[in-house]
Enzyme design. Structure first.
Site, PDB file in Angstrom:
ATOM      1  N   ASP A 299     -16.416 -20.925 -27.962  1.00 54.54           N
ATOM      2  CA  ASP A 299     -15.328 -20.005 -28.332  1.00 54.54           C
ATOM      3  C   ASP A 299     -15.754 -18.569 -28.041  1.00 54.54           C
ATOM      4  O   ASP A 299     -16.954 -18.263 -27.992  1.00 54.54           O
ATOM      5  CB  ASP A 299     -15.018 -20.124 -29.832  1.00 54.54           C
ATOM      6  CG  ASP A 299     -14.478 -21.489 -30.194  1.00 54.54           C
ATOM      7  OD1 ASP A 299     -13.973 -22.189 -29.297  1.00 54.54           O
ATOM      8  OD2 ASP A 299     -14.574 -21.858 -31.383  1.00 54.54           O
TER       9      ASP A 299
HETATM   10  N1  URA Z   1     -17.388 -25.649 -32.252  1.00 57.12           N
HETATM   11  C1  URA Z   1     -16.579 -24.603 -32.467  1.00 57.12           C
HETATM   12  O1  URA Z   1     -15.789 -24.594 -33.390  1.00 57.12           O
HETATM   13  N2  URA Z   1     -16.675 -23.562 -31.644  1.00 57.12           N
HETATM   14  C2  URA Z   1     -17.552 -23.489 -30.609  1.00 57.12           C
HETATM   15  O2  URA Z   1     -17.605 -22.482 -29.889  1.00 57.12           O
HETATM   16  C3  URA Z   1     -18.382 -24.607 -30.405  1.00 57.12           C
HETATM   17  C4  URA Z   1     -18.281 -25.675 -31.234  1.00 57.12           C
END
Ligand code: URA
Length: 242
Positions: free
Chosen positions: A105
């Site tokens: 993310d």
């Molecule tokens: N899980 C999440 O919620 N975000 C990420 O970036 C990676 C794994």
């Protein structure tokens, strides 16, 4: 064997004419000797340096990036999101076709493999080829043994049921507003959209910070500051090859 001007443009990020100039200026060495002739050839096993920096004479490149927050790793950003892409951090490498293996993310930091080898990218992320991923999460809310049990039992989501995950509570305390908070390490088996954040939501916690610290046998090199990267070492590459 490839000509030096071609090597400098393919692996040094120079244009053909800049490569010729660099050679003429004596900035290029092959196995320690200055070479000025662009037609001289070198092999993958030769040590070719440009301004003292060794070029990696391999078509495929594999990097470990400590992803900084605020960068996107998706090739399809949200409409209107003008945030920089992680690939922009590699602009000085002069390598074409780089892409991140899997996604983090925008606000997640830590380990991201970046390569131009489509085959390995595909094999590490293909459904059914699950590589364990470990994250450190700072969360708002209370974490206790029942959360550890819930992570181990798996959660039902709309599109999948999570495989047993290992939650290790590192620290619990109170944040500046007096609310419960915790730091925990979590290892998951899949890599679904927002998976870690959604798992913590299931136990009533909100992820405030998330950092990936390992993927399979590959650990984030903690000497890399956010935004820094390095080539994977041969043994690291061997360990992650599926
Ligand atoms: N899980 C999440 O919620 N975000 C990420 O970036 C990676 C794994």
């Amino acid at each position: 064997m490839e000509r030096l001007d071609k090597i400098l443009s393919n692996y040094g990020g120079l244009t053909r004419s800049d490569a010729k100039q660099a050679l003429k200026a004596g900035r290029v060495k092959v196995n320690g000797a200055v070479i000025k002739d662009p037609a001289v050839k070198a092999a993958e096993t030769d040590e070719v340096t440009l301004d003292g920096k060794q070029l990696v004479l391999s078509k495929y490149r594999y990097f470990m990036l400590n992803k900084p927050a605020g960068y996107i790793s998706s090739t399809e950003p949200e409409p209107g999101d003008m945030s920089p892409n992680v690939i922009s951090l590699f602009k000085n490498e002069g390598v074409k076709g780089l892409f991140p293996v899997g996604r983090l993310d925008k606000d997640t930091t830590g380990l991201l493999i970046v390569t131009n080898d489509g085959e390995i990218g595909h094999r590490l992320t293909a459904p059914g080829k699950h590589v364990d991923k470990t994250y450190v999460a700072k969360v708002k809310g209370e974490l206790n043994d029942s959360a550890v049990e819930a992570f181990a039992a798996g959660f039902e989501f709309k599109e999948f049921t999570s495989a047993p995950a290992v939650l290790e509570i590192i620290e619990t305390g109170l944040d500046s507003d007096g609310g419960e908070c915790a730091v925990a390490k979590v290892t998951i088996h899949e890599g679904k959209f927002h998976q870690v954040k959604r798992m913590f939501q299931k136990v009533g916690c909100e992820v405030a910070e998330l950092k990936r610290i390992s993927m399979g046998a590959l650990n984030l090199d903690e000497t890399l500051k956010p935004g820094e990267y390095r080539e994977l070492k041969p043994e690291e590459l061997k360990n992650i090859m599926p």
